[in-house]
Design an enzyme around this catalytic site. Sequence first.
Site, PDB file in Angstrom:
ATOM      1  CE1 TYR A 108      15.833  50.810  27.454  1.00 50.29           C
ATOM      2  CE2 TYR A 108      15.239  48.425  26.820  1.00 50.29           C
ATOM      3  CZ  TYR A 108      16.169  49.572  26.091  1.00 50.29           C
ATOM      4  OH  TYR A 108      17.439  50.307  25.713  1.00 50.29           O
ATOM      5  CG  ASP A 182      13.558  46.848  33.661  1.00 49.08           C
ATOM      6  OD1 ASP A 182      14.046  47.459  34.675  1.00 49.08           O
ATOM      7  OD2 ASP A 182      13.567  47.138  33.017  1.00 49.08           O
TER       8      ASP A 182
HETATM    9  C1  LIG Z   1      15.147  49.925  32.097  1.00 49.78           C
HETATM   10  C2  LIG Z   1      16.042  49.208  31.566  1.00 49.78           C
HETATM   11  N1  LIG Z   1      15.841  47.977  31.722  1.00 49.78           N
HETATM   12  C3  LIG Z   1      16.211  47.222  30.092  1.00 49.78           C
HETATM   13  C4  LIG Z   1      17.232  47.716  29.842  1.00 49.78           C
HETATM   14  C5  LIG Z   1      17.781  46.679  28.303  1.00 49.78           C
HETATM   15  O1  LIG Z   1      18.827  46.771  28.558  1.00 49.78           O
HETATM   16  P1  LIG Z   1      19.715  45.933  27.203  1.00 49.78           P
HETATM   17  O2  LIG Z   1      20.567  47.139  26.805  1.00 49.78           O
HETATM   18  O3  LIG Z   1      20.941  44.970  28.940  1.00 49.78           O
HETATM   19  O4  LIG Z   1      20.002  44.767  27.186  1.00 49.78           O
HETATM   20  C6  LIG Z   1      17.515  49.501  29.662  1.00 49.78           C
HETATM   21  C7  LIG Z   1      18.818  49.080  28.809  1.00 49.78           C
HETATM   22  O5  LIG Z   1      19.086  51.054  29.026  1.00 49.78           O
HETATM   23  C8  LIG Z   1      17.052  49.734  30.687  1.00 49.78           C
HETATM   24  O6  LIG Z   1      16.581  51.506  30.942  1.00 49.78           O
END
Ligand SMILES: Cc1ncc(COP(=O)(O)O)c(C=O)c1O
Length: 389
Positions: A108, A182
């Site tokens: 991400y 993740d």
């Molecule tokens: C794969 C992934 N990990 C983490 C996040 C981050 O999450 P947050 O928006 O709650 O910070 C996102 C957000 O789009 C994501 O797509």
Amino acid sequence: MTDKNDKFETRAIAKGRMSEEHFGAVNTPVYRASTILYPDVAAIKANTQPYTYGRRGTPSTKSFEDAISSLEGAAKTVSVTSGVQAIGLAILSVCSAGDHILMVDSCYEPTRTLCDRTLRRFGIQTSYYAPTDDIAPHLKPNTKAVFCESPGSLTFEVQDIPAIVKTAHAHNNGKGASVLMDNTWATPLYFQPLKHGVDLSIQAATKYIGGHADVMLGYVAANERHAARLHQLHGDLGLYASGDDCFLGLRGLRTLSIRLARHQETALTLARWLQARPEVARILYPPLEADPGHVLWKRDFSGACGLFGLVLKPVSEDAVAAFVNGLRHFGIGYSWGGFESLIVPAHIKRTAKPFVAEGPVLRIHAGLEDAGDLIADLEQGLARLKEAS
Ligand SMILES: Cc1ncc(COP(=O)(O)O)c(C=O)c1O
């Protein structure tokens, strides 16, 4: 009451409930509290009260974290205010100044920014590996963490997590590097990182666990070996998730399995329909047999969510805009995991190995609308794309 043989779906309903402490209310109500009172000085001295101060937890945060620990098979879960905060916390709980983190190239994008901008400032060095690479040649003597995101949430490559875990844990003559993942795409319903040897499982609960596009929430779930450091750093940094947000997370959890099954079914229907269209070069979605990650996905995952990629044949930017702008049922937005369908152009950044696409890449989130309505909308969109080409 649950026992260890109960399935995920059953535990997602039953865990984290404390009805007897809350006048029979089925879900733990929202606690908004900073000060927690002690009955007397002896109670302060004994330090056995379950709650001591709002930032260190309330029944709302405990219910959410206990439920997640059961679903993840974790020794400890800590909740935070976003997925990105969970990513930063997990990395900092294993890396210090002078250490190296090996980061997947398909991560991400804010994860990349965190590493390249902020962690670098604190003396933590990052390098990138292609998601399907053998990690062994990328490890350095000071590698403390290997970070995975599988499938990547823009390009959907599936990683061989058990192989990565084996190599990372054997690193430095068995002293090992920690593996962080993740797992937002699969959620713990369809992939349990800790059961595959991952040390810290990270989730943007903002997405499917919240499930209604109305909460920002994240968590890190740790195995036994990583639990104490994680808990300690969570406290040292003063991290916290509010009672309101944990309540929404817990409520979302109760219906996660039925929502995800429907997201998956609709995504498969859309993906198969799009795959057969002449305007489409290929679909990026591991459940499709033609997807390069299909075999690994089938081996390790028990399902898929509603998020997939669409690679168009070469076409102008104006034609892509004509397709996207007129869609009636797909919002244009960066998030996913809510009840609604979304579409967004994908801006793919790579530094380890280029991602080669035949044409523009779009990301689609299949929501809970009727699949026939969504297809009709896409069909009209592709007609606009053709007209504008
Ligand atoms: C794969 C992934 N990990 C983490 C996040 C981050 O999450 P947050 O928006 O709650 O910070 C996102 C957000 O789009 C994501 O797509």
